[in-house]
Design a protein around this motif. Sequence first.
Motif, PDB file in Angstrom:
ATOM      1  N   VAL A   1     -36.815 -24.630 -35.057  1.00 22.71           N
ATOM      2  CA  VAL A   1     -37.388 -24.523 -36.402  1.00 22.71           C
ATOM      3  C   VAL A   1     -38.807 -23.974 -36.320  1.00 22.71           C
ATOM      4  O   VAL A   1     -39.646 -24.495 -35.601  1.00 22.71           O
ATOM      5  CB  VAL A   1     -37.392 -25.889 -37.123  1.00 22.71           C
ATOM      6  N   ASN A   2     -39.000 -22.900 -37.065  1.00 21.32           N
ATOM      7  CA  ASN A   2     -40.311 -22.260 -37.158  1.00 21.32           C
ATOM      8  C   ASN A   2     -40.818 -21.842 -35.773  1.00 21.32           C
ATOM      9  O   ASN A   2     -42.004 -21.926 -35.483  1.00 21.32           O
ATOM     10  CB  ASN A   2     -41.312 -23.201 -37.840  1.00 21.32           C
ATOM     11  N   ALA A   3     -39.886 -21.395 -34.927  1.00 12.13           N
ATOM     12  CA  ALA A   3     -40.251 -20.992 -33.565  1.00 12.13           C
ATOM     13  C   ALA A   3     -40.790 -19.577 -33.518  1.00 12.13           C
ATOM     14  O   ALA A   3     -40.579 -18.764 -34.333  1.00 12.13           O
ATOM     15  CB  ALA A   3     -39.044 -21.106 -32.650  1.00 12.13           C
TER      16      ALA A   3
ATOM     17  N   PRO B   1     -36.122 -25.728 -46.126  1.00 16.05           N
ATOM     18  CA  PRO B   1     -35.993 -24.265 -46.176  1.00 16.05           C
ATOM     19  C   PRO B   1     -37.213 -23.624 -46.853  1.00 16.05           C
ATOM     20  O   PRO B   1     -37.426 -22.421 -46.753  1.00 16.05           O
ATOM     21  CB  PRO B   1     -34.722 -24.038 -46.994  1.00 16.05           C
ATOM     22  N   ASN B   2     -37.999 -24.423 -47.563  1.00 11.83           N
ATOM     23  CA  ASN B   2     -39.299 -24.004 -48.105  1.00 11.83           C
ATOM     24  C   ASN B   2     -40.165 -25.254 -48.218  1.00 11.83           C
ATOM     25  O   ASN B   2     -39.756 -26.332 -47.799  1.00 11.83           O
ATOM     26  CB  ASN B   2     -39.150 -23.254 -49.441  1.00 11.83           C
ATOM     27  N   ASP B   3     -41.351 -25.124 -48.785  1.00  9.76           N
ATOM     28  CA  ASP B   3     -42.286 -26.255 -48.795  1.00  9.76           C
ATOM     29  C   ASP B   3     -41.880 -27.408 -49.709  1.00  9.76           C
ATOM     30  O   ASP B   3     -42.416 -28.513 -49.582  1.00  9.76           O
ATOM     31  CB  ASP B   3     -43.690 -25.785 -49.186  1.00  9.76           C
ATOM     32  N   THR B   4     -40.963 -27.172 -50.648  1.00 14.39           N
ATOM     33  CA  THR B   4     -40.676 -28.216 -51.634  1.00 14.39           C
ATOM     34  C   THR B   4     -39.239 -28.727 -51.644  1.00 14.39           C
ATOM     35  O   THR B   4     -38.968 -29.770 -52.228  1.00 14.39           O
ATOM     36  CB  THR B   4     -41.018 -27.729 -53.060  1.00 14.39           C
TER      37      THR B   4
ATOM     38  N   THR C   1     -19.336 -37.812 -49.723  1.00 10.70           N
ATOM     39  CA  THR C   1     -19.447 -37.907 -48.265  1.00 10.70           C
ATOM     40  C   THR C   1     -19.795 -36.529 -47.718  1.00 10.70           C
ATOM     41  O   THR C   1     -19.145 -35.535 -48.046  1.00 10.70           O
ATOM     42  CB  THR C   1     -18.124 -38.407 -47.657  1.00 10.70           C
ATOM     43  N   GLN C   2     -20.841 -36.489 -46.906  1.00  9.01           N
ATOM     44  CA  GLN C   2     -21.315 -35.237 -46.301  1.00  9.01           C
ATOM     45  C   GLN C   2     -20.807 -35.163 -44.870  1.00  9.01           C
ATOM     46  O   GLN C   2     -20.832 -36.156 -44.146  1.00  9.01           O
ATOM     47  CB  GLN C   2     -22.848 -35.205 -46.277  1.00  9.01           C
ATOM     48  N   ARG C   3     -20.392 -33.996 -44.460  1.00  6.45           N
ATOM     49  CA  ARG C   3     -20.029 -33.747 -43.077  1.00  6.45           C
ATOM     50  C   ARG C   3     -20.986 -32.690 -42.535  1.00  6.45           C
ATOM     51  O   ARG C   3     -21.115 -31.618 -43.113  1.00  6.45           O
ATOM     52  CB  ARG C   3     -18.575 -33.282 -42.968  1.00  6.45           C
ATOM     53  N   TYR C   4     -21.656 -33.034 -41.437  1.00  8.11           N
ATOM     54  CA  TYR C   4     -22.613 -32.127 -40.818  1.00  8.11           C
ATOM     55  C   TYR C   4     -22.095 -31.741 -39.438  1.00  8.11           C
ATOM     56  O   TYR C   4     -21.595 -32.589 -38.703  1.00  8.11           O
ATOM     57  CB  TYR C   4     -23.972 -32.807 -40.599  1.00  8.11           C
ATOM     58  N   VAL C   5     -22.257 -30.481 -39.103  1.00  7.55           N
ATOM     59  CA  VAL C   5     -21.990 -30.022 -37.740  1.00  7.55           C
ATOM     60  C   VAL C   5     -23.267 -29.329 -37.272  1.00  7.55           C
ATOM     61  O   VAL C   5     -23.716 -28.348 -37.873  1.00  7.55           O
ATOM     62  CB  VAL C   5     -20.788 -29.058 -37.667  1.00  7.55           C
ATOM     63  N   VAL C   6     -23.847 -29.877 -36.204  1.00  4.51           N
ATOM     64  CA  VAL C   6     -25.081 -29.338 -35.643  1.00  4.51           C
ATOM     65  C   VAL C   6     -24.713 -28.472 -34.447  1.00  4.51           C
ATOM     66  O   VAL C   6     -24.074 -28.955 -33.505  1.00  4.51           O
ATOM     67  CB  VAL C   6     -26.022 -30.483 -35.190  1.00  4.51           C
ATOM     68  N   THR C   7     -25.101 -27.199 -34.506  1.00  2.00           N
ATOM     69  CA  THR C   7     -24.898 -26.298 -33.373  1.00  2.00           C
ATOM     70  C   THR C   7     -26.247 -25.709 -32.975  1.00  2.00           C
ATOM     71  O   THR C   7     -27.246 -25.924 -33.662  1.00  2.00           O
ATOM     72  CB  THR C   7     -23.931 -25.139 -33.730  1.00  2.00           C
ATOM     73  N   ASP C   8     -26.268 -24.953 -31.907  1.00  2.42           N
ATOM     74  CA  ASP C   8     -27.523 -24.320 -31.477  1.00  2.42           C
ATOM     75  C   ASP C   8     -27.996 -23.267 -32.471  1.00  2.42           C
ATOM     76  O   ASP C   8     -29.182 -22.936 -32.501  1.00  2.42           O
ATOM     77  CB  ASP C   8     -27.359 -23.681 -30.095  1.00  2.42           C
ATOM     78  N   GLU C   9     -27.096 -22.747 -33.286  1.00  3.11           N
ATOM     79  CA  GLU C   9     -27.443 -21.684 -34.225  1.00  3.11           C
ATOM     80  C   GLU C   9     -27.768 -22.179 -35.635  1.00  3.11           C
ATOM     81  O   GLU C   9     -28.570 -21.566 -36.338  1.00  3.11           O
ATOM     82  CB  GLU C   9     -26.295 -20.668 -34.347  1.00  3.11           C
ATOM     83  N   ALA C  10     -27.122 -23.273 -36.067  1.00  2.00           N
ATOM     84  CA  ALA C  10     -27.245 -23.652 -37.478  1.00  2.00           C
ATOM     85  C   ALA C  10     -26.795 -25.089 -37.719  1.00  2.00           C
ATOM     86  O   ALA C  10     -26.184 -25.721 -36.867  1.00  2.00           O
ATOM     87  CB  ALA C  10     -26.389 -22.713 -38.334  1.00  2.00           C
ATOM     88  N   LEU C  11     -27.101 -25.536 -38.933  1.00  2.00           N
ATOM     89  CA  LEU C  11     -26.577 -26.793 -39.458  1.00  2.00           C
ATOM     90  C   LEU C  11     -25.520 -26.415 -40.484  1.00  2.00           C
ATOM     91  O   LEU C  11     -25.803 -25.675 -41.437  1.00  2.00           O
ATOM     92  CB  LEU C  11     -27.682 -27.611 -40.128  1.00  2.00           C
TER      93      LEU C  11
ATOM     94  N   PRO D   1     -28.959 -21.573 -41.086  1.00  2.00           N
ATOM     95  CA  PRO D   1     -29.459 -21.191 -39.765  1.00  2.00           C
ATOM     96  C   PRO D   1     -30.827 -21.833 -39.520  1.00  2.00           C
ATOM     97  O   PRO D   1     -31.633 -21.973 -40.442  1.00  2.00           O
ATOM     98  CB  PRO D   1     -29.593 -19.664 -39.856  1.00  2.00           C
ATOM     99  N   TRP D   2     -31.073 -22.242 -38.294  1.00  3.68           N
ATOM    100  CA  TRP D   2     -32.354 -22.898 -37.974  1.00  3.68           C
ATOM    101  C   TRP D   2     -33.521 -21.991 -38.318  1.00  3.68           C
ATOM    102  O   TRP D   2     -34.578 -22.470 -38.723  1.00  3.68           O
ATOM    103  CB  TRP D   2     -32.395 -23.316 -36.506  1.00  3.68           C
ATOM    104  N   SER D   3     -33.336 -20.683 -38.205  1.00  3.44           N
ATOM    105  CA  SER D   3     -34.426 -19.742 -38.513  1.00  3.44           C
ATOM    106  C   SER D   3     -34.787 -19.744 -40.002  1.00  3.44           C
ATOM    107  O   SER D   3     -35.859 -19.272 -40.379  1.00  3.44           O
ATOM    108  CB  SER D   3     -34.050 -18.331 -38.067  1.00  3.44           C
ATOM    109  N   ASP D   4     -33.910 -20.273 -40.856  1.00  4.76           N
ATOM    110  CA  ASP D   4     -34.201 -20.351 -42.295  1.00  4.76           C
ATOM    111  C   ASP D   4     -35.097 -21.539 -42.643  1.00  4.76           C
ATOM    112  O   ASP D   4     -35.599 -21.625 -43.763  1.00  4.76           O
ATOM    113  CB  ASP D   4     -32.918 -20.470 -43.113  1.00  4.76           C
ATOM    114  N   LEU D   5     -35.258 -22.469 -41.720  1.00  7.55           N
ATOM    115  CA  LEU D   5     -36.081 -23.649 -42.000  1.00  7.55           C
ATOM    116  C   LEU D   5     -37.534 -23.371 -41.636  1.00  7.55           C
ATOM    117  O   LEU D   5     -37.827 -22.765 -40.603  1.00  7.55           O
ATOM    118  CB  LEU D   5     -35.559 -24.854 -41.217  1.00  7.55           C
TER     119      LEU D   5
END
Length: 165
Positions: free
Chosen positions: A163-165, A133-136, A93-103, A115-119
């Motif tokens: 993402v990719n902003a 986080p990369n092409d693959t 079971t995965q738990r995700y927390v979405v914030t303005d800074e990161a997943l 961090p969103w900037s890593d995507l």
Amino acid sequence: MNIELEGQIAERDYVIAQWLDIKPRPFFLAAGVLILLLAVVVLWQAFFGPPKFHAGSGKWFVLALLAYMAISFGVWPYKAKRTYRQYKAIHATQRYVVTDEALKVESDRGHGVVPWSDLVKWKFGNGLFLLYPNDTIFYIVPVRLFSSAVQVEQFKELLRRAVNA
């Protein structure tokens, strides 16, 4: 923004994610349609065209097309399902927390912060988000884990902005 999600990535999600990952860009989709049209013309000529064309080239084309179909709709999904079954950590079971800074992702197997900037990109379709986080390599976030359509739209808007902003 703070969205909390929890659930499992099912085998079906994993197989759909593999298809979504290879979903062609519009240019390649157009090229594929043109190749398909050419294939129809070649097959038509092979079976109903002038006798000179019946030399066997169309039969090889049919064989290649059948092999492609067997790989695309038989072998490839089987391999995706087998990979899912072998990958034990994805069953947790995965738990995700979405914030303005990161997943933020955690399970009983571990945790991480992306961090969103890593995507570098993201895709959406067939009930899934894929975050790259990369092409693959991609993270799978099923839409069914969101509690409302409003949350899904908020997540899309965040991805568009961050993402990719």
